[in-house]
Design an enzyme around this catalytic site. Structure first.
Site, PDB file in Angstrom:
ATOM      1  CE  LYS A  53      -3.645  -2.543   2.097  1.00 35.38           C
ATOM      2  NZ  LYS A  53      -4.287  -2.889   3.543  1.00 35.38           N
ATOM      3  CD  GLN A  97      -2.880  -4.392   6.698  1.00 37.82           C
ATOM      4  OE1 GLN A  97      -3.085  -3.630   6.256  1.00 37.82           O
ATOM      5  NE2 GLN A  97      -3.728  -5.443   6.413  1.00 37.82           N
ATOM      6  CG  ASP A 120      -9.397  -0.177   5.412  1.00 38.45           C
ATOM      7  OD1 ASP A 120      -8.966  -0.443   4.427  1.00 38.45           O
ATOM      8  OD2 ASP A 120      -8.209  -0.349   6.301  1.00 38.45           O
TER       9      ASP A 120
END
Ligand code: NDP
Length: 305
Positions: A53, A97, A120
């Site tokens: 990412k 994460q 997200d």
């Protein structure tokens, strides 16, 4: 006739090229969107995901930063880092994460991320907006599915879409996004009766189950668009033999390495029966990181007006 392969890498490149133009326009106004990734502990897979990412940010000119915290970090310590990132002007997107270590209160941490920076799309505020048909920041993998369909000129409105899987990160948001695009949506799960018959009614079939090659030809309506989200690591030679019976190259690679990545849809059956399908690997996967970039730029635009 073999189905059309929906190549995720090529679609990802087109999305990133489009985004490049937008980033350049923002740069003219002195805005450089930024993503902060919080990585707690040393999980090797998580480190690779975060690395990919951050690398994608660098490639397209976004500001990015990884904040590494020790595996022993407490919920309070992670909340303190989140609060700091919430307040920072140069950070538009915050990525926590997952999974967080078992002792951490994951729900509390996810809830603490400012919804405007929740790239997200997991914050209940963004989940609510998605359910209300006003998505702001939608979860990346499901948003990628819609991009694949649109950029491949596969119509969604009025079509029957069947989503197999009802997880909060893939199945449910995928169903809501398809509904927002005016598909007629059915969501299936482990208690669904006669799953094959339900799937065979699909013009658009989304598989997000986590079981290698579970959806075989009797689940696929001839000509359907099949989007395979599954990423399953197969190490059992019997499974590999069955799945790759007609793919000598993949079988050979399996024999050399002892492992292979297989989707939820039987790859041969998808090729033979579907009108269009995403391969695994190289289908849905590459879109997830691209949509994170899209969300970061969107968050920058929304937050900075
Ligand atoms: P979950 O395990 O959270 O959910 C799986 C879903 O499949 C559940 O809703 C479950 O039903 C359903 N299911 C399980 N077995 C059956 C069955 N026999 N028949 C019908 N439904 C069944 O998985 P995720 O949604 O997190 O992930 C799904 C797959 O997608 C995985 O392979 C994962 O690795 C992959 N993935 C890929 C991503 C990408 O970037 N390409 C991103 C995220 C995930 P029930 O609710 O009843 O238990």
């Amino acid at each position: 006739m073999a189905g059309r392969i929906l190549k995720g890498n090529a679609i990802r490149d087109r999305i990133l090229a489009d985004l490049g133009g937008e980033i350049a326009r923002l740069a003219e106004q002195g805005v450089r969107p930024g993503l902060a990734a919080v990585l707690v502990g040393n999980d090797p897979a998580s480190r690779i995901y975060v690395g990919n990412k951050i690398e994608a940010c660098r490639r397209i000119g976004l500001f990015s930063q990884t904040i590494r915290l020790p595996a022993e970090s407490t919920t309070e310590e992670i909340l303190a880092v989140t609060a700091e990132l919430n307040a920072r002007g140069d950070v538009d997107g915050i990525l926590l994460q997952l999974p967080l270590p078992a002792h951490v209160d994951e729900d509390r941490v996810l809830l603490a991320v400012r919804p405007e920076k929740d790239v997200d799309g997991f914050h209940p505020m963004n989940v609510g907006k998605l359910a209300g048909g006003r998505p702001a920041l939608a979860p990346c993998t499901p948003a990628g599915l819609i991009e694949i369909l649109k950029r491949s000129e596969i119509p969604i409105a009025g079509k029957n879409a069947v989503v197999v899987g009802r997880s909060n990160i893939v199945g449910k948001p995928a169903a809501l996004l398809l509904l927002a695009e005016n598909a007629t949506v059915t969501v299936c799960h482990s208690r669904t009766k006669d799953l094959a018959a339900v799937c065979r009614a699909a013009d658009i079939l989304v598989a997000a189950v986590g079981r290698p090659a579970m959806l075989t030809r009797e689940f696929i309506r001839p000509g359907a668009a099949v989007l395979d989200v599954g990423i399953n690591r197969v190490t059992d030679p019997a499974v590999a033999e069955a799945v790759f019976a007609n793919s000598p190259r993949r079988l050979e690679r399996f024999r050399q390495t002892g492992a292979a990545v297989v989707g939820d849809v039987h790859p041969e059956h998808a090729r033979e029966t579907a009108g269009a399908y995403t391969p695994v690997p190289g289908g849905v996967g590459p879109l997830t990181v691209a949509m994170l970039m899209v969300n970061t730029v969107k968050a920058a635009r929304l937050r900075r007006g």
